[in-house]
Design an enzyme around this catalytic site. Structure first.
Site, PDB file in Angstrom:
ATOM      1  N   HIS A  15       0.939  -1.050  -0.540  1.00 48.95           N
ATOM      2  CA  HIS A  15      -0.052  -0.060   0.406  1.00 48.95           C
ATOM      3  C   HIS A  15       0.537   1.416   0.127  1.00 48.95           C
ATOM      4  O   HIS A  15       2.274   0.996   0.353  1.00 48.95           O
ATOM      5  CB  HIS A  15      -0.258  -0.138   1.504  1.00 48.95           C
ATOM      6  CG  HIS A  15      -0.164  -0.588   1.929  1.00 48.95           C
ATOM      7  ND1 HIS A  15       0.251   1.313   2.845  1.00 48.95           N
ATOM      8  CD2 HIS A  15      -0.243  -1.330   3.277  1.00 48.95           C
ATOM      9  CE1 HIS A  15       1.455   0.639   4.149  1.00 48.95           C
ATOM     10  NE2 HIS A  15       0.668  -0.169   4.171  1.00 48.95           N
ATOM     11  N   GLU A  89      -1.344  -6.853   8.113  1.00 54.54           N
ATOM     12  CA  GLU A  89      -0.914  -6.492   8.258  1.00 54.54           C
ATOM     13  C   GLU A  89      -0.381  -7.501   9.572  1.00 54.54           C
ATOM     14  O   GLU A  89      -1.310  -7.608  10.350  1.00 54.54           O
ATOM     15  CB  GLU A  89      -0.457  -5.668   8.608  1.00 54.54           C
ATOM     16  CG  GLU A  89       1.379  -4.920   8.896  1.00 54.54           C
ATOM     17  CD  GLU A  89       2.208  -5.893   8.227  1.00 54.54           C
ATOM     18  OE1 GLU A  89       2.749  -7.047   8.174  1.00 54.54           O
ATOM     19  OE2 GLU A  89       3.086  -4.905   7.902  1.00 54.54           O
TER      20      GLU A  89
END
Length: 211
Positions: A15, A89
């Site tokens: 990202h 994550e």
């Protein structure tokens, strides 16, 4: 000569940058949005990916920073995004929101596992992330390219597990910069005679400059 129509491809895209990235804060699964620069990075990466590959499918972590990044790839390629929480994550528990110095002050060292602090171990992350990639890989047809938008730490751990590497190899991989990507390729036969490795690392850490 390899026929491009035979190649199956997976792109693992990190990202764009967030305010916490810029401050060096551990984000984990705290749902942080992209910074303005992160939006620019995502737009640039999407433009290059769309021009370079015939993207046939788009999958992303369901955290905002990955969703926002994937939205740019979706706009560029015309592909809808599906979301998979296994691509999140690592959950860093009590360390989320802290910078490195604060973690060292709190815990005395950089933990090798966040489990004692309300988070996850890296092997746990590697297992869930690689399971998601195996599911993607199992459905990629020859000539198709799937873009997977996720997070730096989880990508490296999941990549190693997916390719069957020793976990120690992860320490030799440079961290991915924001909106850099990894290209994995597969084809059913090498030179038309011998079975090839199912998936191979083709490129690592490719990025796109902000224009």
């Amino acid at each position: 000569m390899v026929d491009p129509a035979e190649i199956r491809r997976i792109i693992l895209l990190r990202h764009g940058v967030t305010p916490w990235n810029a401050e060096g804060r551990y984000q984990g699964q705290t749902d942080i949005e992209l910074a303005e620069t992160g939006h620019q990075q995502a737009k640039a990466a999407a433009r290059v990916l769309g021009a370079t590959f015939d993207v046939t499918r788009l999958v992303a972590s369901d955290l905002k920073r990955a969703r926002q990044t994937a939205a740019y790839v979706s706009e560029e390629t015309g592909r809808e995004v599906s979301y998979d929480p296994r691509l999140r994550e690592v959950r860093a528990g009590e360390a989320e929101g802290m910078v490195r110095a604060e973690i060292l002050e709190r815990f005395g060292e950089m933990p090798t596992s966040w489990e004692p602090y309300g988070g996850e171990s890296w092997p746990t992350v590697a297992t869930r992330f690689s399971a998601a990639i195996h599911d993607v890989a199992g459905s990629v047809e020859p000539g198709e390219t799937v873009v997977v938008v996720a997070h730096g730490g989880a990508i490296r751990q999941g990549l190693a597990a997916f390719l069957g590497w020793d976990p120690a190899v992860v320490t030799t991989l440079a961290p991915l910069t924001n909106c850099a990507w990894i290209e994995l390729v597969a084809r059913d036969f090498a030179h038309g005679i011998l079975p090839a490795a199912p998936w191979r690392l083709a490129t690592y850490g490719t990025g796109a400059p902000i224009s």
